[in-house]
Structure formats: structure tokens, C-alpha cells
Design a protein around this motif. Structure first.
Motif, PDB file in Angstrom:
ATOM      1  N   GLU A   6      -3.086  -3.692 -11.459  1.00 31.14           N
ATOM      2  CA  GLU A   6      -1.907  -3.076 -10.855  1.00 31.14           C
ATOM      3  C   GLU A   6      -2.168  -1.635 -10.421  1.00 31.14           C
ATOM      4  N   ASP A   7      -2.748  -0.830 -11.313  1.00 27.90           N
ATOM      5  CA  ASP A   7      -3.018   0.569 -10.981  1.00 27.90           C
ATOM      6  C   ASP A   7      -3.969   0.679  -9.797  1.00 27.90           C
ATOM      7  N   CYS A   8      -4.967  -0.182  -9.785  1.00 24.46           N
ATOM      8  CA  CYS A   8      -5.970  -0.134  -8.722  1.00 24.46           C
ATOM      9  C   CYS A   8      -5.350  -0.469  -7.373  1.00 24.46           C
ATOM     10  N   LEU A   9      -4.497  -1.482  -7.344  1.00 22.81           N
ATOM     11  CA  LEU A   9      -3.843  -1.859  -6.090  1.00 22.81           C
ATOM     12  C   LEU A   9      -2.943  -0.739  -5.584  1.00 22.81           C
ATOM     13  N   ARG A  10      -2.186  -0.124  -6.505  1.00 27.81           N
ATOM     14  CA  ARG A  10      -1.309   0.978  -6.088  1.00 27.81           C
ATOM     15  C   ARG A  10      -2.108   2.156  -5.564  1.00 27.81           C
ATOM     16  N   LEU A  11      -3.167   2.499  -6.267  1.00 29.73           N
ATOM     17  CA  LEU A  11      -3.985   3.631  -5.839  1.00 29.73           C
ATOM     18  C   LEU A  11      -4.625   3.364  -4.482  1.00 29.73           C
ATOM     19  N   THR A  12      -5.163   2.172  -4.307  1.00 31.23           N
ATOM     20  CA  THR A  12      -5.824   1.831  -3.046  1.00 31.23           C
ATOM     21  C   THR A  12      -4.846   1.880  -1.888  1.00 31.23           C
ATOM     22  N   GLU A  13      -3.662   1.327  -2.087  1.00 33.95           N
ATOM     23  CA  GLU A  13      -2.647   1.360  -1.029  1.00 33.95           C
ATOM     24  C   GLU A  13      -2.281   2.802  -0.678  1.00 33.95           C
ATOM     25  N   ARG A  14      -2.159   3.639  -1.702  1.00 34.10           N
ATOM     26  CA  ARG A  14      -1.813   5.042  -1.449  1.00 34.10           C
ATOM     27  C   ARG A  14      -2.922   5.768  -0.687  1.00 34.10           C
ATOM     28  N   LEU A  15      -4.172   5.539  -1.086  1.00 36.44           N
ATOM     29  CA  LEU A  15      -5.286   6.214  -0.423  1.00 36.44           C
ATOM     30  C   LEU A  15      -5.397   5.792   1.038  1.00 36.44           C
ATOM     31  N   VAL A  16      -5.238   4.508   1.307  1.00 37.29           N
ATOM     32  CA  VAL A  16      -5.332   4.030   2.700  1.00 37.29           C
ATOM     33  C   VAL A  16      -4.192   4.602   3.536  1.00 37.29           C
ATOM     34  N   ALA A  17      -3.000   4.657   2.948  1.00 37.01           N
ATOM     35  CA  ALA A  17      -1.862   5.212   3.690  1.00 37.01           C
ATOM     36  C   ALA A  17      -2.074   6.700   3.982  1.00 37.01           C
ATOM     37  N   GLN A  18      -2.659   7.431   3.039  1.00 35.82           N
ATOM     38  CA  GLN A  18      -2.882   8.865   3.225  1.00 35.82           C
ATOM     39  C   GLN A  18      -4.007   9.151   4.212  1.00 35.82           C
ATOM     40  N   GLN A  19      -5.045   8.300   4.215  1.00 33.91           N
ATOM     41  CA  GLN A  19      -6.208   8.535   5.073  1.00 33.91           C
ATOM     42  C   GLN A  19      -6.597   7.242   5.798  1.00 33.91           C
ATOM     43  N   PRO A  20      -5.869   6.858   6.820  1.00 29.75           N
ATOM     44  CA  PRO A  20      -6.217   5.637   7.547  1.00 29.75           C
ATOM     45  C   PRO A  20      -7.566   5.711   8.261  1.00 29.75           C
ATOM     46  N   ASP A  21      -8.125   6.934   8.390  1.00 30.50           N
ATOM     47  CA  ASP A  21      -9.430   7.090   9.026  1.00 30.50           C
ATOM     48  C   ASP A  21     -10.573   7.069   8.021  1.00 30.50           C
ATOM     49  N   LEU A  75     -13.143   5.100   5.934  1.00 38.55           N
ATOM     50  CA  LEU A  75     -13.769   3.779   5.877  1.00 38.55           C
ATOM     51  C   LEU A  75     -13.988   3.330   4.432  1.00 38.55           C
ATOM     52  N   LEU A  76     -14.292   4.265   3.546  1.00 43.74           N
ATOM     53  CA  LEU A  76     -14.462   3.910   2.142  1.00 43.74           C
ATOM     54  C   LEU A  76     -13.171   3.358   1.556  1.00 43.74           C
ATOM     55  N   PHE A  77     -12.051   3.999   1.860  1.00 42.57           N
ATOM     56  CA  PHE A  77     -10.782   3.523   1.320  1.00 42.57           C
ATOM     57  C   PHE A  77     -10.403   2.171   1.921  1.00 42.57           C
ATOM     58  N   ALA A  78     -10.735   1.957   3.199  1.00 43.09           N
ATOM     59  CA  ALA A  78     -10.492   0.644   3.808  1.00 43.09           C
ATOM     60  C   ALA A  78     -11.327  -0.425   3.113  1.00 43.09           C
ATOM     61  N   TYR A  79     -12.575  -0.078   2.809  1.00 40.97           N
ATOM     62  CA  TYR A  79     -13.413  -1.009   2.062  1.00 40.97           C
ATOM     63  C   TYR A  79     -12.813  -1.310   0.686  1.00 40.97           C
ATOM     64  N   LEU A  80     -12.323  -0.283   0.024  1.00 38.92           N
ATOM     65  CA  LEU A  80     -11.717  -0.483  -1.285  1.00 38.92           C
ATOM     66  C   LEU A  80     -10.559  -1.464  -1.209  1.00 38.92           C
ATOM     67  N   MET A  81      -9.706  -1.288  -0.229  1.00 44.79           N
ATOM     68  CA  MET A  81      -8.587  -2.205  -0.058  1.00 44.79           C
ATOM     69  C   MET A  81      -9.083  -3.631   0.164  1.00 44.79           C
ATOM     70  N   MET A  82     -10.090  -3.759   0.981  1.00 45.98           N
ATOM     71  CA  MET A  82     -10.663  -5.073   1.271  1.00 45.98           C
ATOM     72  C   MET A  82     -11.285  -5.694   0.017  1.00 45.98           C
ATOM     73  N   SER A  83     -12.041  -4.884  -0.711  1.00 45.49           N
ATOM     74  CA  SER A  83     -12.760  -5.377  -1.879  1.00 45.49           C
ATOM     75  C   SER A  83     -11.813  -5.775  -2.998  1.00 45.49           C
ATOM     76  N   VAL A  84     -10.832  -4.918  -3.291  1.00 47.73           N
ATOM     77  CA  VAL A  84      -9.889  -5.222  -4.368  1.00 47.73           C
ATOM     78  C   VAL A  84      -9.047  -6.436  -4.006  1.00 47.73           C
ATOM     79  N   SER A  85      -8.569  -6.512  -2.770  1.00 49.92           N
ATOM     80  CA  SER A  85      -7.774  -7.668  -2.342  1.00 49.92           C
ATOM     81  C   SER A  85      -8.587  -8.952  -2.433  1.00 49.92           C
ATOM     82  N   LYS A  86      -9.846  -8.887  -2.075  1.00 54.53           N
ATOM     83  CA  LYS A  86     -10.716 -10.067  -2.154  1.00 54.53           C
ATOM     84  C   LYS A  86     -10.878 -10.519  -3.596  1.00 54.53           C
ATOM     85  N   ARG A  87     -11.118  -9.567  -4.512  1.00 51.25           N
ATOM     86  CA  ARG A  87     -11.279  -9.940  -5.921  1.00 51.25           C
ATOM     87  C   ARG A  87      -9.991 -10.472  -6.517  1.00 51.25           C
TER      88      ARG A  87
END
Length: 526
Positions: free
Chosen positions: A257-272, A274-286
């Protein structure tokens, strides 16, 4: 950098390679700097509870180095290096630009795994250490020296320079311990030491000889406490500390839960980023949310300035395979094999190409060509490659119904998986492996749908059909999942029974990672 945890994580996840044959190629997922490391500050278990640190007297990055570090985190290494160029020329022994410049080089090596770049970047790391020796002592100077030494050691191990890699890894680890002792309020050092302590403390028993040889002693609880301190204390590396912390909870303690919330927040704050986009992709995949992972892949930032990350194509190929888009999956894996300069995940990519061709109804010649690629020379250190190589040598045909159901469950398409399994029929000539896998696939589909009573029934059935000595991962994974299910509802004695049962199974394709998770879960129960 955050990649430190991924290197150690992959060492814990090495496949069927006896410890005596360990080669030091830690099998990092090309770029997968974060497959296992984020966490925001939390009111956690005693192992992760944090107390505040007093503000450090020194140790902040310069404004210019801070901007460059932000570019490194975005995987925009060219712009980061350009920002650092003048600062390094004017203050060649300053620790801040030297540290950030080394982070950029280390990121490039771990992501690309390009052996042609190793010698040049190794020399640059050694030159930075020599420059730091001329700088006056400070928390940041000593931290930068320890961090760069760890980067150097891990880079050398990655490219099979075992003696020097082991030496620098040991030196950097002990240097970081000394930094924490000398500057207890300096949060960045607790971040790196915490990652190292957790990684070392959770290594499989088969690698304890290596730890003794390198002089490592560590405790996962101490590591988590240090990480929690770094994540809670404002500092230049706080976000990185939070990432490490939440990914540990998500990957090793099954608390996403914490990881998903953090990842969503980071992507929203910095849509540019690439690391945060990867994180969202990786966590969602797992977390078996294939649609969210594909959306993150398609929305990722691209363009000049970003470091090429071929491993993203391999991840996307998996997601498209789960979805049943076999032609698109094939294209993504071919792009990965074309662009990736490293050696790992190639066998896994060939196996997934074989599955896409086979399930997609391609001609026998095409299917056979991809299957033969699995056996090309190359390491099988990481579990995915090891699984692919084991499949090739086992030479037993896969069941198309079970294979489709497995892929659908992996992508979170659980209702479709149950529909697929309706056509499964047991026959007298059916492989024992398939008899075991069928109830396991049903269990995972029901688990994904939240129908936990049905999932529990089929996990039990999996273990009954398998017996205590089946050389497949289905039964031990079933026991592990039952342990998590019991733990989630507070039945600790029952959870302990199933975690210990998971450990008792003999060799299987994922024994190292399964055992590591079971042991960490047992530790948490105490």
C-alpha cells in the motif's frame, strides 16, 4: 544510488547456481534500479520505527549538484553531466559534484551493462576517489568516498572482476559504518548503510561463506531502522530513502500500500521522470495489475537526454504476453534483445518469444527457432534465466491451458484465467507437474479475485497433489501464500506453520527467493 539495493536484491534472487560457482555477475535487471526498494516513512513495526535525528552541521549538496542529482534520478544523464562540468572544473575536489557525477556513471553501467564502457567509467570512479583524498574531512566528503567505493565494487562485480570488486565492496561497507559512527546525524549514510545491512542480512544461507570472506556482519532489523531514519529526516537523499524503504515492504513483506501511494505521488509530481515511471510500471506489474503497468509504460517520458532503458521493452513484452497480444509482445522482446548490451534476461526473453510464437499460432519453424535461442551461451544466474534454461533442458511440453492461465493471472486477468481453466481435463498420461500446477493456478486466480476461501482450498490441494518432495515451485509457493493469508488475519501460529513448510521443500526454480521471503516473514512474526 538506489541501484545498490537492486544489485544486492538480485544476488539474493540468484537461481540454481551453487554458491561455489557464484561469478559475481549479480544479474541486475539491466536498469532495474528499483525492482525492490521504495518506502515512505511509516508508523511501522518496531523494526522500522524511526526517531528523529538532530540536524547535521554540514553535508548538503551544492545547489548546482542538487539540480544535477535531480536529472540523474530522471535518468537524464547528459543534462546532469553538463550541469556538473563547470563545477567539477572549478572545484575538482569538491565532494558534492564528484558524488553526483559518480552516481551518473554508476547508473549508466547498471542500466546498460555495456562492457565497452566499463574500463573508462571504472577509471573515472578511481580518479574521483583520488580527488576526494585531497579534500578536507567532512560528513559529505567521507560519505561520498564510501558511496563511490561501493559503486566501484559493485561495478567490478557486475563485470566479473571478483577480487577487486570484493575488496572495494568490503572497504565501502566498512567505510559507511565508520561514517555513521563519526556523523550519527548524517542521514544519507544511514540510507546506504541501511540498504546494505538489509541486503546482507537477508542473503540466503548458501552465501554466508561469501559474507564471512568479505567480513560482512549485518542485521535486517538494524538496516530497516537506519532506512527509516533516513526516510524521515529531510536531506538531499530523502526521496531515494523512501523509495528503498517502501519497495522492501512491498517486495519482501507483501505490504504494497505505501509503495503504491508513494509511486503514484512521485509520478504525479514529476511526470518527466523516467525512473518514477519505471517504478510505477514495476510495482504495478508485481501487484498483477497489467493494465496499470502498460499505461505507465505508454505514458513514460521519452526523447533526447534520457538514458536508453532496453529492459523496459522486456517488461512491456511480459505485460503484452499476459494480455494475449502475442505479436506486440514479440516486437517488444525483439527490441530488447537488439538494444540491450548486457548478458542477463536474454534467455528469459527467448523463452517469452517462444511462448508468444507458440500461443500465437506461428509456424513450427518460428516456434522452434525461438526455443533454441534459450540454449545460446550465456549466464543463467538470475531466476528468470535459470527457469528458461531449466525448461529447455527438461524438454517437457508445456500445457497450453495452464500456460495461458498462468500468464493471465500474472497480468491480473483472473476471471479470464478461471474461464481458461474450465477446459482443463486430467488424463492418465498427464505429467505430474501439470497435475500439481492446475490447482495452484486456480488458487492464484481466486486469490486475485479476493475469494480467499476458494484460494485456500486450492492451495491446500496443490500441496496434497505435490507431496513433500516435488521439484516444482507450486507447492512451496502455495505454502508461502497461505502463510501471508494467515498473517494478514492475525493467525500467527498458523502463518508460522506455513512459512516453515515453504522452507522445507527441496530444490525448485525459485527456492532462493521463496526461502528469503519465508525467512523474513518468520522474523517479522517474532
Amino acid at each position: 544510488m538506489a541501484m545498490l539495493a537492486e544489485l544486492f536484491r538480485n544476488l539474493r534472487g540468484l537461481g540454481r547456481v551453487p554458491a561455489r560457482r557464484w561469478r559475481g555477475t549479480l544479474g541486475v535487471a539491466g536498469w532495474a534500479l528499483v525492482s525492490g526498494f521504495i518506502i515512505p516513512p511509516q508508523a511501522a513495526t518496531p523494526a522500522t520505527a524511526a526517531t528523529s535525528l538532530p540536524a547535521p552541521a554540514d553535508g548538503q549538496l551544492t545547489p548546482n549538484s542538487r539540480r544535477a542529482y535531480a536529472e540523474v534520478l530522471k535518468l537524464r544523464l547528459g543534462p546532469a553531466r553538463e550541469l556538473l562540468r563547470l563545477e567539477l572544473a572549478s572545484t575538482p575536489t569538491a565532494p558534492a559534484p564528484l558524488l553526483v557525477a559518480n552516481c551518473a556513471d554508476f547508473v549508466e553501467l547498471v542500466v546498460s551493462q555495456d562492457a565497452r564502457r566499463f574500463s573508462e567509467l571504472e577509471e573515472a570512479q578511481e580518479a574521483r576517489l583520488a580527488a576526494l583524498d585531497k579534500a578536507p574531512a567532512s560528513a559529505l566528503r567521507d560519505y561520498a568516498r564510501a558511496e563511490i567505493t561501493l559503486h566501484l565494487g559493485l561495478s567490478q562485480l557486475l563485470f566479473q572482476h571478483l577480487v577487486m570488486g570484493g575488496y572495494h565492496l568490503r572497504s565501502g561497507y566498512h567505510q559507511m559504518q565508520n561514517v555513521v559512527q563519526r556523523y550519527p546525524a548524517f542521514a544519507p549514510a544511514r540510507k546506504t548503510l541501511g540498504v546494505c545491512e538489509f541486503a546482507v542480512g537477508s542473503l540466503p544461507e548458501g552465501y554466508h561463506w561469501l559474507l564471512r570472506l568479505l567480513g560482512f556482519t549485518a542485521n535486517v532489523d538494524t538496516g530497516l531502522k537506519n532506512l527509516a531514519l533516513a526516510a524521515a529526516q529531510p536531506n538531499d537523499f530523502q526521496t531515494e530513502s523512501q523509495i528503498y524503504q517502501s519497495l522492501i515492504r512491498e517486495s519482501y513483506y507483501k505490504k504494497p500500500e505505501d509503495c503504491l501511494r508513494l509511486t503514484e505521488r512521485l509520478v504525479a509530481q514529476q511526470p518527466d521522470n523516467l525512473l518514477f515511471a519505471y517504478l510505477m510500471m514495476s510495482v504495478s506489474k508485481r501487484q498483477h495489475n497489467g493494465e496499470a503497468a502498460l499505461a505507465a509504460y505508454r505514458a513514460r517520458p521519452t526523447g533526447a537526454g534520457y538514458l536508453p532503458v532496453p529492459y523496459l521493452h522486456h517488461m512491456a513484452a511480459d505485460l503484452l504476453l499476459y494480455k494475449g497480444d502475442y505479436a506486440a509482445s514479440e516486437r517488444e522482446n525483439l527490441a530488447f534483445l537488439r538494444d540491450f548490451k548486457g548478458l542477463h534476461y536474454r534467455k528469459d526473453a527467448a523463452f517469452k518469444l517462444y511462448l508468444a510464437a507458440w500461443l500465437g499460432g506461428q509456424p513450427v519453424v518460428s516456434v522452434g527457432r525461438y526455443r533454441e535461442q534459450i540454449n545460446r551461451p550465456g549466464p543463467s544466474d538470475v531466476e528468470e534465466d535459470n527457469y528458461a534454461q531449466h525448461y529447455y533442458h527438461e524438454a517437457q511440453a508445456l500445457n497450453p491451458i495452464l500456460t495461458r492461465a498462468r500468464l493471465q493471472c500474472d497480468g491480473g486477468y483472473n476471471q479470464q484465467a478461471l474461464i481458461t481453466l474450465r477446459s482443463f481435463r486430467v488424463s492418465p498420461t498427464m505429467l505430474w507437474r501439470d497435475r500439481i500446477e492446475e490447482p495452484y493456478r486456480r488458487a492464484r486466480a481466486f486469490q486475485g479475485l479476493g475469494r480467499l476461501d476458494s484460494a485456500w482450498f486450492y492451495f491446500e490441494r496443490t500441496q496434497t497433489v505435490a507431496g513433500p518432495k516435488a521439484p516444482y515451485y507450486f507447492a512451496p509457493q502455495a505454502a508461502l501464500q497461505q502463510g501471508y493469508m494467515a498473517q494478514n488475519v492475525g493467525k500467527n501460529a498458523q502463518a508460522r506453520f506455513y512459512f516453515e513448510k515453504a522452507l522445507r521443500y527441496p530444490w525448485h526454480e525459485y527456492k532462493n527467493s521463496t526461502d528469503a521471503k519465508a525467512k523474513l516473514a518468520l522474523r517479522e512474526l517474532r
